[in-house]
Design a protein around this motif. Structure first.
Motif, PDB file in Angstrom:
ATOM      1  N   ALA A  20       7.342   5.226   2.008  1.00  0.00           N
ATOM      2  CA  ALA A  20       6.789   3.899   2.227  1.00  0.00           C
ATOM      3  C   ALA A  20       7.362   3.282   3.502  1.00  0.00           C
ATOM      4  O   ALA A  20       6.645   2.627   4.273  1.00  0.00           O
ATOM      5  CB  ALA A  20       7.087   3.006   1.027  1.00  0.00           C
ATOM      6  N   SER A  21       8.633   3.512   3.749  1.00  0.00           N
ATOM      7  CA  SER A  21       9.255   2.984   4.972  1.00  0.00           C
ATOM      8  C   SER A  21       8.637   3.611   6.215  1.00  0.00           C
ATOM      9  O   SER A  21       8.375   2.936   7.220  1.00  0.00           O
ATOM     10  CB  SER A  21      10.761   3.261   4.952  1.00  0.00           C
TER      11      SER A  21
ATOM     12  N   MET B  67      10.148   8.424  -2.448  1.00  0.00           N
ATOM     13  CA  MET B  67       8.969   7.561  -2.395  1.00  0.00           C
ATOM     14  C   MET B  67       9.238   6.343  -1.510  1.00  0.00           C
ATOM     15  O   MET B  67       8.387   5.939  -0.726  1.00  0.00           O
ATOM     16  CB  MET B  67       8.617   7.121  -3.825  1.00  0.00           C
ATOM     17  N   ARG B  68      10.448   5.794  -1.652  1.00  0.00           N
ATOM     18  CA  ARG B  68      10.810   4.637  -0.857  1.00  0.00           C
ATOM     19  C   ARG B  68      10.878   5.001   0.636  1.00  0.00           C
ATOM     20  O   ARG B  68      10.466   4.223   1.488  1.00  0.00           O
ATOM     21  CB  ARG B  68      12.148   4.083  -1.345  1.00  0.00           C
TER      22      ARG B  68
END
Length: 204
Positions: free
Chosen positions: A5-6, A1-2
């Protein structure tokens, strides 16, 4: 998920950069009239034209003080633009000039002999009418001049590329092309008539 987002954040940054670059194209840096510049040794942003440049103007204000340099030159262009028939003496010099301009601007479509079978036509461009058809042989000089100036059908205008004097030179050369295909043999000078008669298959 991170990681996702990046990636999204990176894409947003790239899109913002594209928008900024597009705006820079709309608002390009430019000099105002007579502004200074550190780019050139003399400190001026306005540059002198290259040596040998011939200033010209066209349209309604061509004969004004802001038009082409030289009143005589301006008047010559205006007279050529207004002439209803070829205003220049049809001599070898004019025909050679017309042939040179014809080879540059007309030959690709109209062909070397003016029959409309140029190399561009052979590759699919619509064929122009032959200069040797009765309609164009009977057309006034001004008609051919106007077609060169304003274009006709799929032919674009050439006023921005061919000056008035050269348009008339082309008209003279087209008339010579027409004569070359239609001249009676009896009208030829004796030496040329003898050469023609000596050709294989010539009529007795």
């Amino acid at each position: 998920m991170r990681a996702l987002a990046s990636i999204l954040l990176c894409c947003c940054g790239l899109l913002a950069g594209c928008e900024r670059a597009k705006q820079d194209m709309y608002d390009q840096p430019r000099y105002t009239t007579f502004a200074g510049s550190t780019l050139f040794p003399d400190g001026a942003s306005a540059r002198m034209p290259p040596a040998g440049t011939q200033p010209r103007a066209r349209g309604a204000f061509a004969g004004s003080s802001g038009g082409r340099v030289g009143v005589a030159a301006v008047n010559t262009d205006i007279a050529a633009e207004q002439a209803q028939s070829n205003p220049y003496p049809v001599d070898l010099r004019l025909l050679e000039r017309g042939r040179g301009r014809y080879m540059i601007y007309c030959l690709p479509c109209h062909s070397p002999v003016g029959d409309g079978d140029g190399m561009i036509v052979r590759r699919g461009f619509p064929a122009p009418p032959s200069f040797h058809q009765d309609r164009l042989r009977a057309a006034p000089d001004r008609h051919i001049y106007e077609v060169i100036t304003q274009g006709y059908g799929v032919m674009l205008p050439y006023a921005d590329r061919v000056e008035p004097a050269d348009r008339w030179a082309i008209v003279a050369f087209i008339r010579a092309l027409q004569l070359s295909q239609q001249a009676p043999a009896d009208s030829l000078p004796p030496a040329l008539k003898a050469q023609l008669d000596a050709q294989p298959g010539a009529a007795p």
